[in-house]
Design a protein around this motif. Structure first.
Motif, PDB file in Angstrom:
ATOM      1  N   ASN A  80       3.212   5.235   6.978  1.00  0.00           N
ATOM      2  CA  ASN A  80       2.395   4.198   6.356  1.00  0.00           C
ATOM      3  C   ASN A  80       2.102   4.538   4.904  1.00  0.00           C
ATOM      4  O   ASN A  80       2.476   5.602   4.387  1.00  0.00           O
ATOM      5  CB  ASN A  80       1.099   3.995   7.144  1.00  0.00           C
ATOM      6  CG  ASN A  80       0.261   5.261   7.232  1.00  0.00           C
ATOM      7  OD1 ASN A  80       0.321   6.145   6.376  1.00  0.00           O
ATOM      8  ND2 ASN A  80      -0.540   5.364   8.283  1.00  0.00           N
ATOM      9  N   ALA A  81       1.405   3.606   4.225  1.00  0.00           N
ATOM     10  CA  ALA A  81       1.151   3.771   2.795  1.00  0.00           C
ATOM     11  C   ALA A  81       0.328   5.017   2.512  1.00  0.00           C
ATOM     12  O   ALA A  81       0.561   5.734   1.526  1.00  0.00           O
ATOM     13  CB  ALA A  81       0.454   2.521   2.245  1.00  0.00           C
TER      14      ALA A  81
ATOM     15  N   VAL B   9      10.796  -6.232   7.780  1.00  0.00           N
ATOM     16  CA  VAL B   9      10.631  -5.076   6.895  1.00  0.00           C
ATOM     17  C   VAL B   9      11.795  -4.121   7.145  1.00  0.00           C
ATOM     18  O   VAL B   9      12.150  -3.872   8.303  1.00  0.00           O
ATOM     19  CB  VAL B   9       9.289  -4.348   7.172  1.00  0.00           C
ATOM     20  CG1 VAL B   9       9.142  -3.118   6.277  1.00  0.00           C
ATOM     21  CG2 VAL B   9       8.123  -5.297   6.955  1.00  0.00           C
TER      22      VAL B   9
ATOM     23  N   ALA C 227      13.566   1.629   7.217  1.00  0.00           N
ATOM     24  CA  ALA C 227      13.220   2.855   6.490  1.00  0.00           C
ATOM     25  C   ALA C 227      11.810   2.801   5.919  1.00  0.00           C
ATOM     26  O   ALA C 227      11.218   3.852   5.647  1.00  0.00           O
ATOM     27  CB  ALA C 227      14.230   3.095   5.372  1.00  0.00           C
ATOM     28  N   ASP C 228      11.259   1.596   5.721  1.00  0.00           N
ATOM     29  CA  ASP C 228       9.917   1.462   5.160  1.00  0.00           C
ATOM     30  C   ASP C 228       8.827   1.539   6.223  1.00  0.00           C
ATOM     31  O   ASP C 228       7.639   1.429   5.891  1.00  0.00           O
ATOM     32  CB  ASP C 228       9.793   0.128   4.407  1.00  0.00           C
ATOM     33  CG  ASP C 228      10.664   0.083   3.163  1.00  0.00           C
ATOM     34  OD1 ASP C 228      11.110   1.167   2.722  1.00  0.00           O
ATOM     35  OD2 ASP C 228      10.926  -1.023   2.655  1.00  0.00           O
ATOM     36  N   THR C 229       9.213   1.697   7.478  1.00  0.00           N
ATOM     37  CA  THR C 229       8.222   1.684   8.558  1.00  0.00           C
ATOM     38  C   THR C 229       7.971   3.061   9.161  1.00  0.00           C
ATOM     39  O   THR C 229       7.157   3.187  10.067  1.00  0.00           O
ATOM     40  CB  THR C 229       8.677   0.736   9.684  1.00  0.00           C
ATOM     41  OG1 THR C 229       9.873   1.258  10.302  1.00  0.00           O
ATOM     42  CG2 THR C 229       8.982  -0.650   9.137  1.00  0.00           C
TER      43      THR C 229
ATOM     44  N   LEU D 257      11.019  10.584   4.449  1.00  0.00           N
ATOM     45  CA  LEU D 257      11.235   9.309   3.772  1.00  0.00           C
ATOM     46  C   LEU D 257      12.668   9.074   3.311  1.00  0.00           C
ATOM     47  O   LEU D 257      13.182   7.963   3.446  1.00  0.00           O
ATOM     48  CB  LEU D 257      10.299   9.206   2.559  1.00  0.00           C
ATOM     49  CG  LEU D 257       8.794   9.180   2.840  1.00  0.00           C
ATOM     50  CD1 LEU D 257       8.017   9.161   1.535  1.00  0.00           C
ATOM     51  CD2 LEU D 257       8.428   7.970   3.680  1.00  0.00           C
TER      52      LEU D 257
ATOM     53  N   ARG E 126       2.611   8.016   2.800  1.00  0.00           N
ATOM     54  CA  ARG E 126       3.496   8.101   1.636  1.00  0.00           C
ATOM     55  C   ARG E 126       2.743   8.668   0.431  1.00  0.00           C
ATOM     56  O   ARG E 126       3.271   9.505  -0.317  1.00  0.00           O
ATOM     57  CB  ARG E 126       4.034   6.710   1.288  1.00  0.00           C
ATOM     58  CG  ARG E 126       5.086   6.180   2.240  1.00  0.00           C
ATOM     59  CD  ARG E 126       5.451   4.745   1.900  1.00  0.00           C
ATOM     60  NE  ARG E 126       6.456   4.226   2.810  1.00  0.00           N
ATOM     61  CZ  ARG E 126       7.765   4.302   2.608  1.00  0.00           C
ATOM     62  NH1 ARG E 126       8.220   4.867   1.506  1.00  0.00           N
ATOM     63  NH2 ARG E 126       8.613   3.809   3.478  1.00  0.00           N
TER      64      ARG E 126
ATOM     65  N   ASP F 165      20.948   0.819   6.606  1.00  0.00           N
ATOM     66  CA  ASP F 165      20.348  -0.135   5.669  1.00  0.00           C
ATOM     67  C   ASP F 165      20.286  -1.542   6.253  1.00  0.00           C
ATOM     68  O   ASP F 165      19.546  -2.397   5.746  1.00  0.00           O
ATOM     69  CB  ASP F 165      21.136  -0.157   4.359  1.00  0.00           C
ATOM     70  CG  ASP F 165      22.616  -0.452   4.574  1.00  0.00           C
ATOM     71  OD1 ASP F 165      23.230   0.212   5.423  1.00  0.00           O
ATOM     72  OD2 ASP F 165      23.147  -1.353   3.890  1.00  0.00           O
TER      73      ASP F 165
END
Length: 805
Positions: free
Chosen positions: A263-264, A255, A258-260, A43, A267, A53
């Motif tokens: 998955n939730a 999105v 870095a957030d992909t 992450l 995380r 970024d």
């Protein structure tokens, strides 16, 4: 400097204490550093790209799928002028049949990309060149760029690889480039080993219903995120207006890349690992605080003499602080070794599961975390002896005689509070590990609607150059099934897009004939699978009514489907679904599909969405795919014995045709669940380490208490107290502390169970039974830890104890 020398000499004079303290710190800090390294790998660490970024991922969001891809036609319709946003590139994960001329083919994970993909990522090949714009056109697309890892593994790092031809999906492709080693990051391009231009063919260019393209973007410098995102939103709205049949109700969203990467759920699991590993460190700190406090109490007379001779409080604290910092420094160095070994072990487990691109690096973030953890730990476990030294009563300590002070009620309460905290943390840690283990076992043991026992499976990719259309694919697949079914020990065989243990494809939206049509974008969705005739028998799914597919279901015959029980009940209630018709939503022309059968619901091992989503099966002969799963069920023979006969059968049909992942389906399930098994292993290790530290802690406190109360026990026994009375007295002291800690731990464990249920709703944790079992186990451990010093107290000789007083 003199203070450090004095502290170092003091530690060397107590080698047993120093060794225990350093090992405790190394294990506690090392476990946390390893988990932070995993968090950093997945992450925190930026991908090795220029200005990461600014990198984003685009999604086509619908009610059925908030993270959908894009159709080829939608990608081709992107406006050329995207000055308000920046750059966009396309990518699509693509299994590829790869071989050198005259050699057998292998299935390789690859990616089809637009020719600006690497320039957008600001990555230049280490060897050769990048793709050229004209190579995105179909017919000019037969060029390859290899990853550095694939170049090393497959071709031994041969620099003459540039210009060599490889057969990819039956066609010769020229290798034009090799990526740098620094680009070997699985988060950006997954497990791909080679890349080729997108090269959309004529059918793909007009396809607006298959969303298999991913869009990656780079925002232009100087443009605010809100402004650039608004450009993408407008493009999506325009596509919906221009092509409402396929895109109405869909919206485009942006999105950060870095957030992909995870998955939730992933995380949450990684955060849980880091959080629970911190419990081990807290328990270690508590143990060391108790050890240092006991050591400081034993040196109480020394501090009292120094205080009486004029030493200030600061001078008394200085050696204690120096000893704590030295222990933290040595323990932190040991922790880096533990973290490195743990990281290598985790990487080896991941590699054994088939992902050779995974690397856990000890970068500056990990080193900084280890240093910070060591400093905070030193302050944490050094606080207890410092408090004792600050509150030391010089006169009382000097009057206490040669035996020294027992520390007073304040220090005893602090030590007891530390033990209570240790057991509370240990119970939460053990309960968390137990619940996740139970949830994983229940998930992996689930066999809902299918049966993987006595089943062999593998994947086959039919090269488009050799099998371009259904006219070539269907006869081959029919002959393949005939030959495989004739193998000794095979009771049935099937081909399908996917297998139920790993979930079906989709979701696709459907409408029902004779029912009100929902607004576009709000139609019910179903998972889809193309299957051959004996699929249901082969995978163990029960056909509840109607028929399966047969040889009359051809590309030219009326389209038919089998739906699952959940879909039949939702759409038709108590009426028979047989003979009714459904159609795919979002198509320019409605094509009705007749329902000829109803199958039992199935759940995959890793289900997404509803527990039993709607499911639609159609004959593979009517919509053949180049990529498919071959499965066969055996009777009376081990599936492993059919691996080579199956390979020879496929090779007899086409020697260049690769069959990969060929193994018993249960073995494949085990490999596919390697991530969960790794988590289970880590949690088990944390739990055992935490419980061991907590047990040593309560044993140390009770043993110290027994030593301090030797005279009291001698007097009690001299006055007629029974041995059992002394044992009960000692046990009551220890179990009371453990009991209070467990009560607090139960509250924490209950809160953790709620968090886990929300984090991973697909698992059944059986929290009540797990917490009860963990509490009983921890109580037994506490009983044993208290009984050992209690037994020692029962053996006290009253005469010797009184003489010592």
């Amino acid at each position: 400097m003199s203070t450090l020398k004095h502290a170092l000499r003091a530690l060397f004079t107590s080698p047993s204490f120093t060794l225990i303290a350093v090992l405790t710190l190394a294990l506690g800090i090392g476990a946390n550093t390893a988990m932070f390294s995993l968090l950093n790998t997945l992450l925190l660490r930026p991908v090795p790209l220029e200005q990461p970024d600014q990198m984003v991922r685009l999604y086509r969001a619908t009610n059925q799928n908030p993270e959908g891809g894009f159709s080829p036609a939608d990608y081709l319709d992107l406006p050329a002028d995207r000055s308000g946003f920046g750059e966009l590139a396309a990518a699509a994960q693509w299994g590829m049949s790869v071989s050198e001329p005259g050699q057998p083919a292998d299935m390789v994970n690859g990616t089809r990309v637009s020719t600006n993909f690497f320039s957008l990522a600001r990555v230049a090949p280490a060897l050769g060149r990048d793709f050229r714009p004209e190579e995105e056109t179909h017919g000019n697309h037969r060029v390859l760029i290899l990853t550095h890892g694939y170049w090393q593994d497959k071709f031994g790092g041969d620099p003459a690889i540039i210009g060599r031809n490889l057969r990819v999906d039956g066609e010769l492709h020229e290798v034009v480039g090799v990526l740098p080693a620094s680009f070997n990051d699985r988060r950006f391009y997954g497990r791909s080993r080679l890349f080729r231009p997108l090269g959309l063919n004529a059918d793909e260019q007009t396809d607006r219903n298959s969303q298999w393209i991913a869009l990656i973007g780079r925002r232009a410098a100087g443009i605010a995120a809100a402004q650039s995102d608004a450009v993408i939103t407008r493009i999506g709205a325009q596509q919906a207006a221009d092509h409402p049949a396929a895109n109405e109700g869909a919206s485009w969203r942006v999105v950060p890349l870095a957030d992909t990467f995870i998955n939730a759920t992933g995380r949450g699991i990684v955060s849980m690992l880091v959080g629970l590993s911190s419990f081990v460190l807290l328990i270690a700190c508590s143990n060391l605080a108790n050890l240092l406090l006991a050591r400081t109490i034993a040196r109480g007379r020394e501090f009292a003499v120094r205080g009486a001779l004029g030493a200030s409080r600061r001078q008394l604290l200085r050696p204690l602080i120096a000893e704590s910092l030295l222990l933290a420094l040595i323990g932190g160095a040991g922790a880096l070794l533990v973290a490195r070994w743990t990281g290598d072990w985790i990487a080896s487990l991941v590699h054994n599961a088939g992902d050779t691109t995974f690397v856990m690096a000890l970068d500056w973030r990990v080193l900084g975390f280890a240093a910070l953890a060591s400093l905070v730990t030193a302050l944490a476990f050094g606080l207890a002896p410092a408090l004792f030294a600050l509150r030391l009563n010089i006169n009382g300590t000097l009057k206490s005689g040669a035996r020294g002070s027992t520390g007073g009620r304040g220090s005893q309460r602090l030590r007891q509070l530390l033990i209570v905290g240790q057991f509370a943390l240990a119970l939460v840690l053990l309960a968390g590990a137990g619940m996740f283990l139970r949830g994983t076992d229940s998930m992996l043991d689930r066999r809902y609607g299918w049966d993987a026992d006595n089943m062999l499976s593998g994947t086959i990719l039919l090269p488009a150059a050799t099998y371009p259309e259904a006219e070539e694919m269907v006869p081959f697949q029919r002959e393949l099934l005939e030959r495989v079914s004739a193998l000794p020990g095979v009771t049935s065989a099937s081909l399908s897009y996917s297998l139920p243990p790993f979930g079906l494809n989709g979701p696709n939206a459907f409408v029902v004939e004779g029912r009100d049509t929902p607004p576009r974008g709000q139609e019910p969705s179903a998972l889809v699978n193309g299957v051959s005739g004996e699929y249901f028998e082969t995978v163990g799914t029960t056909l509840l009514s109607g028929r399966s597919f047969n040889t009359t279901d051809t590309p030219d015959s009326p389209k038919v489907v089998v739906i699952n029980e959940a879909m039949a009940r939702a759409f038709f209630g108590n009426e028979s679904a047989l003979g009714r018709r459904i159609a795919r939503a979002g198509t320019e022309e409605v094509e009705w599909l007749e329902i000829v059968g109803v199958a039992a619901n199935t759940e995959s091992i890793f289900p997404e969405g509803p527990a039993t989503p709607y499911q639609v099966y159609h004959p593979m002969a009517q919509e053949p795919w180049h990529y498919s799963w071959l499965a066969l069920r055996t009777g009376g023979v081990d599936p492993v014995t059919l691996v080579e006969p199956l390979r020879q059968t496929v090779s007899g049909l086409n020697p260049d045709l690769p069959i990969t992942n060929l193994m018993p389906t249960l073995t494949f399930i085990e490999r596919a669940s390697a991530d969960f098994k790794l988590i289970n292993t880590l949690l088990t290790a944390f739990a055992l380490l935490g419980v061991a530290l907590a047990s040593l802690g309560i044993y140390g406190v009770i043993a110290r208490t027994v030593a301090q109360r030797t005279g009291e026990f001698g007097i009690r026994m001299a006055l007629g107290a029974q041995v059992s009375t002394i044992v009960r007295l000692v046990l009551r002291t220890g179990l009371r502390l453990a009991g209070i800690g467990m009560v607090l731990g139960l509250l924490g464990a209950y809160g953790l169970s709620l968090a886990l249920s929300a984090m991973v709703p697909i698992m059944e944790f059986d929290a009540g039974w797990v917490i009860a079992g963990v509490t009983a186990a921890l109580l037994l451990i506490a009983l044993i830890a208290c009984y050992l010093p209690a037994r020692k107290a029962a053996r006290i000789n009253p005469v010797e104890a009184l003489r010592a007083e």
